[in-house]
Structure formats: structure tokens, C-alpha cells
Design a protein around this motif. Structure first.
Motif, PDB file in Angstrom:
ATOM      1  N   TYR A  11      21.977 -53.326  52.710  1.00  0.00           N
ATOM      2  CA  TYR A  11      21.949 -52.762  51.363  1.00  0.00           C
ATOM      3  C   TYR A  11      23.303 -52.943  50.683  1.00  0.00           C
ATOM      4  N   ASP A  12      24.384 -52.729  51.440  1.00  0.00           N
ATOM      5  CA  ASP A  12      25.720 -52.911  50.880  1.00  0.00           C
ATOM      6  C   ASP A  12      25.931 -54.363  50.444  1.00  0.00           C
ATOM      7  N   TRP A  13      25.398 -55.297  51.235  1.00  0.00           N
ATOM      8  CA  TRP A  13      25.513 -56.713  50.888  1.00  0.00           C
ATOM      9  C   TRP A  13      24.735 -57.016  49.611  1.00  0.00           C
ATOM     10  N   MET A  14      23.555 -56.409  49.457  1.00  0.00           N
ATOM     11  CA  MET A  14      22.772 -56.632  48.242  1.00  0.00           C
ATOM     12  C   MET A  14      23.497 -56.075  47.023  1.00  0.00           C
ATOM     13  N   VAL A  15      24.168 -54.952  47.168  1.00  0.00           N
ATOM     14  CA  VAL A  15      24.982 -54.406  46.068  1.00  0.00           C
ATOM     15  C   VAL A  15      26.042 -55.424  45.654  1.00  0.00           C
ATOM     16  N   GLU A  16      26.736 -55.955  46.646  1.00  0.00           N
ATOM     17  CA  GLU A  16      27.773 -56.961  46.397  1.00  0.00           C
ATOM     18  C   GLU A  16      27.213 -58.169  45.660  1.00  0.00           C
ATOM     19  N   GLN A  17      26.050 -58.651  46.092  1.00  0.00           N
ATOM     20  CA  GLN A  17      25.436 -59.818  45.467  1.00  0.00           C
ATOM     21  C   GLN A  17      24.986 -59.515  44.041  1.00  0.00           C
ATOM     22  N   TYR A  18      24.419 -58.329  43.832  1.00  0.00           N
ATOM     23  CA  TYR A  18      23.962 -57.967  42.484  1.00  0.00           C
ATOM     24  C   TYR A  18      25.135 -57.925  41.515  1.00  0.00           C
ATOM     25  N   GLU A  19      26.204 -57.282  41.934  1.00  0.00           N
ATOM     26  CA  GLU A  19      27.353 -57.154  41.043  1.00  0.00           C
ATOM     27  C   GLU A  19      27.974 -58.507  40.730  1.00  0.00           C
TER      28      GLU A  19
END
Length: 221
Positions: free
Chosen positions: A45-53
């Protein structure tokens, strides 16, 4: 601005909070990794946050994204909110340029820390792969052309996508369908069959929603 229709599962309590403040966001307390046996999903989930931003250019300000689908979900089985819990499926209309798409089946590589290998030789030596290479390989799930090519190689009709957005404003909600998550008991299997039949016959419908800024939460029965 191009808009698209999406659908999102939400816990009853998450929906209650959204009604109080006027928008829905991915609060950590409602994330999937809080469920027993799914704690290992938190880094993904943290990685997806990084990718979204990085890809969309909108900060989540320490929160998690809201996950969506492009087809109305089948509520006759698992609603992804924990067995026996109450929730809602929201029909929402969102700006396409604020939504990040990824292929669902390949997403599983991320929480399980697996590597997309380009060759059979690389696959045979995957235990020696640099973790930085593994993380970089996950970005393939955002590449629609690559996902379509892989679908052909896997002899499936088409890739299946999921979507994330930083938050959903309540004026973007078009309809709400309350539901209770089912389990695998014989009684819930019967209930699930009843839901499928009712939905196909048009008896199970989402309730139109128009945000006026003064909605009160109604308990889901």
C-alpha cells in the motif's frame, strides 16, 4: 475534463465518516492490512501511495488511496470488508486524470515481493535479483500495452484493471448500495444466490445519491 464511472467497496464506518466531513479518503484504520493474515500488504500500500503521488502529482498527505473498480462488483460472495461486516458500494464519477490504473492479477506481485522476470534465465535466478530491480519491475502493472501483451501470452481475453484515487468528494457519488459481507456458511450461500438473482432481475438496485451537504447517516439493515 474526461470523467469515468467507477465503483468502490467501503466499510459502513468509513461511509459514516465521509458523510460527516464531505469526502471519502483511504484512512489507515480501514485498510486491508489491518485484517488478520494481511499485515504484509502494508508495504505494498505504501508503494502504491508513492506511485500515485509520482504519476498523478497529487499528495495523499499521509493517507491511503481509495480503491475502485470499473464494473459493479458481485456482492453474492466476498465484499472485501471482512466477513459479517456491513458496508456500501458507491457508484462514483471521477476525473480520469486523477485516477491511476493498474492490472489486478499482476498487482499480487507487489505484496508478495515477487519480480517480473523478462527471461526464463532471469526467472531461474530470481533469488539473486537486486531488490531495487524487483521494485522497478512492479511498475509494469501500470503499462497497459505490456499488460495487453501479457494477456495474449497467458491466453486470457483482456487484462483486468483496478483504480486508485487520492479521495472521493461526496458530490462525485452517484449512487449507494448497502450490503452485508457474506461468509461461506450454507445460509450465506443461499443469501448470495438470492442477491445474484435479485441483481439480474433488477430487484437489487443502488440508491441514487445527491450530496446536499446535510446528509444524515442511516443504519444499514
Amino acid at each position: 475534463m474526461n470523467m469515468g464511472i467507477y465503483y468502490t467497496y467501503q466499510h459502513e464506518n468509513a461511509w459514516k465518516v465521509a458523510l460527516e466531513r464531505g469526502y471519502l479518503q483511504g484512512a489507515p484504520q480501514f485498510a486491508m492490512f489491518n485484517d488478520e493474515g494481511f499485515e504484509f500488504f502494508e508495504p505494498a500500500y505504501d508503494w502504491m501511495v508513492e506511485q500515485y503521488e509520482q504519476r498523478i502529482g497529487i499528495s495523499l498527505n499521509g493517507n491511503y488511496p481509495v480503491w475502485c473498480l470499473d464494473e459493479f462488483p458481485d456482492l453474492s460472495t466476498d465484499g472485501h470488508i471482512g466477513q459479517g461486516n456491513k458496508g456500501v458500494v458507491l457508484t462514483v464519477e471521477l476525473p480520469d486524470d486523477q485516477v491511476l490504473a493498474s492490472e489486478i492479477s499482476f498487482w499480487d506481485f507487489v505484496p508478495y515481493n515477487s519480480t517480473f522476470c523478462d527471461t526464463a534465465e532471469a526467472f531461474d535466478h530470481r533469488e539473486d535479483i537486486d531488490p531495487a530491480y524487483t521494485r522497478k519491475s512492479w511498475e509494469k502493472i501500470f503499462d497497459r500495452k505490456w499488460c495487453e501483451e501479457m494477456a495474449v501470452n497467458r491466453s486470457i481475453e483482456a487484462p483486468d484493471y483496478q483504480y486508485v484515487i487520492h479521495r472521493i468528494e461526496l458530490h462525485q457519488v452517484r449512487a449507494v448500495m448497502p450490503f452485508q459481507n457474506l461468509n461461506d456458511s450454507w445460509l450465506d450461500r443461499i443469501r448470495g444466490f438470492g442477491w445474484r438473482l435479485g441483481y439480474r432481475l433488477g430487484l437489487k438496485k443502488s440508491i441514487p445519491f445527491h450530496w446536499q451537504g446535510n446528509c444524515h447517516f442511516k443504519e444499514i439493515s
